[in-house]
Design an enzyme around this catalytic site. Structure first.
Site, PDB file in Angstrom:
ATOM      1  N   ARG A 150     -33.446  35.601  10.279  1.00  0.00           N
ATOM      2  CA  ARG A 150     -33.678  34.297   9.652  1.00  0.00           C
ATOM      3  C   ARG A 150     -33.706  34.499   8.148  1.00  0.00           C
ATOM      4  NH1 ARG A 150     -37.543  34.930  13.826  1.00  0.00           N
ATOM      5  NH2 ARG A 150     -37.307  33.422  15.541  1.00  0.00           N
ATOM      6  N   HIS A 185     -28.633  30.037   8.802  1.00  0.00           N
ATOM      7  CA  HIS A 185     -28.845  30.266  10.239  1.00  0.00           C
ATOM      8  C   HIS A 185     -27.534  30.496  10.980  1.00  0.00           C
ATOM      9  CE1 HIS A 185     -32.613  30.501  12.335  1.00  0.00           C
ATOM     10  NE2 HIS A 185     -32.120  29.909  13.411  1.00  0.00           N
ATOM     11  N   ARG A 190     -27.138  34.120  11.723  1.00  0.00           N
ATOM     12  CA  ARG A 190     -27.934  34.525  12.900  1.00  0.00           C
ATOM     13  C   ARG A 190     -27.229  34.084  14.183  1.00  0.00           C
ATOM     14  NH1 ARG A 190     -33.361  35.737  14.493  1.00  0.00           N
ATOM     15  NH2 ARG A 190     -34.282  34.275  16.002  1.00  0.00           N
ATOM     16  N   HIS A 250     -36.902  36.319  19.916  1.00  0.00           N
ATOM     17  CA  HIS A 250     -37.248  35.120  20.676  1.00  0.00           C
ATOM     18  C   HIS A 250     -38.349  35.456  21.678  1.00  0.00           C
ATOM     19  CE1 HIS A 250     -33.064  33.074  19.997  1.00  0.00           C
ATOM     20  NE2 HIS A 250     -33.907  32.878  18.995  1.00  0.00           N
ATOM     21  N   TYR A 254     -26.952  30.494  23.560  1.00  0.00           N
ATOM     22  CA  TYR A 254     -25.729  31.167  23.125  1.00  0.00           C
ATOM     23  C   TYR A 254     -24.768  31.424  24.276  1.00  0.00           C
ATOM     24  CZ  TYR A 254     -28.345  31.817  18.848  1.00  0.00           C
ATOM     25  OH  TYR A 254     -29.077  31.594  17.714  1.00  0.00           O
TER      26      TYR A 254
END
Length: 326
Positions: free
Chosen positions: A161, A255, A258, A281, A290
């Protein structure tokens, strides 16, 4: 024991007290706390306009008027998304929970008000070729461009991040072992390995760029040309300018790097649990977003490479030609 609030208490001071309480309890990142402060200052400004200076007097009717203004965009910069609206309601819930428990407020007009159901958007990302075009746009002989390349490649190589890359410290980078110790949301730490090319870029940055910029050592890895720790806003601008220079005709935000990391890892065979750990996460369901991206790409691969899919495509083309002739 709860501290009782009187009508004379300053509303904005209550907001500040709540935000500092959140930070002290480590129940959110500094960025989250800043977002809550903005949300709640908007609420207290609304109350002052209504002539309300006592939080006990905020009833459901008053709160519904505020929500209506939020949804219409009249007190924000245009209409807001469902996710932004949900965050603003979450700010109010947390604020009133704090007031009820610690400041003697008995009223809670937010109780029973539910956030809208939101669907997760498919993450935006850059493909591998676009990432290379972005990195190739930097002239590494220039100290500032070398630093900028090091920042963006660190974010992409490790799935960071923007707040995480700005908070990296020298002692958290192990160049020999090619590892980063990253402090993420809720002060959770994780170890992220990185590839050899980033090792070389970071070594050049630390030997050629950073010493030129530093005025007084503070331990933060990435610094401005005046030697101060780099801000998230500065990284946003660096990425925006790099995207324009690379000819990527789309708006870029940090982002996306990422998202690109996660998508490329899954595309190249990494398992979901590993990507979850690398991203930091807490829930696998967050990482699973994803798989929607990679599934679309897998479907295209099947259509392009599987012999039966090719036969069906040829049959479809043949049928179209016959239909045209008839």
């Amino acid at each position: 024991m709860a501290e009782t609030v009187t009508c004379s208490d300053d509303l904005d001071q209550l907001v500040d007290d709540f935000v500092e309480f959140m930070v002290a309890r480590r129940s959110g990142s500094r960025n989250t706390a800043d977002s809550y402060r903005r949300d709640l200052r908007r609420f207290t400004a609304f109350l002052r306009k209504r002539g309300v200076d006592d939080l006990e007097k905020v009833d459901k009717s008053c709160l519904f008027d505020y929500i209506t203004l939020l949804r219409s965009g009249d007190i924000t910069r245009g209409r807001i998304s469902d996710s932004s609206f949900s965050r603003m309601l979450s700010s109010l819930r947390s604020f009133y929970h704090y007031l009820n428990r610690y400041r003697g407020i008995k009223n809670n007009p937010v109780r029973g008000i539910h956030s809208p159901k939101t669907s997760r958007a498919i993450p935006q990302f850059l493909n591998f070729e676009q990432m290379n075009e972005l990195f190739d746009s930097f002239q590494l002989e220039d100290p500032a461009q070398l630093r900028n390349r090091a920042i963006l490649e660190t974010m992409y190589a490790c799935g960071l991040r923007v707040s995480e890359v700005c908070g990296l410290r020298l002692g958290e980078v192990d160049l020999q072992e090619r590892m980063l110790k990253v402090t993420g949301k809720g002060d959770k730490q994780r170890i992220v390995p990185f590839y050899r090319r980033l090792q070389e870029v970071l070594q050049r940055y630390l030997s050629e760029s950073r010493p030129r910029f530093m005025k007084q050592e503070h331990g933060v890895l990435f610094v401005s040309q005046r030697g101060a720790p780099l801000t998230t806003r500065a990284v946003q601008q660096i990425l925006k300018q790099a995207g324009i220079r690379a000819g990527l005709n789309q708006p870029l935000h940090p982002h996306m790097l990422r998202h690109s990391f996660a998508t490329h890892m899954l595309d190249n065979g990494a398992d979901l649990r590993s990507v979850q750990e690398l991203l930091g996460h807490s829930s696998l369901s967050t990482t699973q977003i994803y798989t929607h991206v990679t599934m679309d790409r897998l479907k295209k691969s099947v259509d392009q490479a599987h012999p039966h899919a090719q036969e069906e495509e040829k049959a479809s083309e043949t049928a179209s030609i016959r239909h045209f002739r008839d």
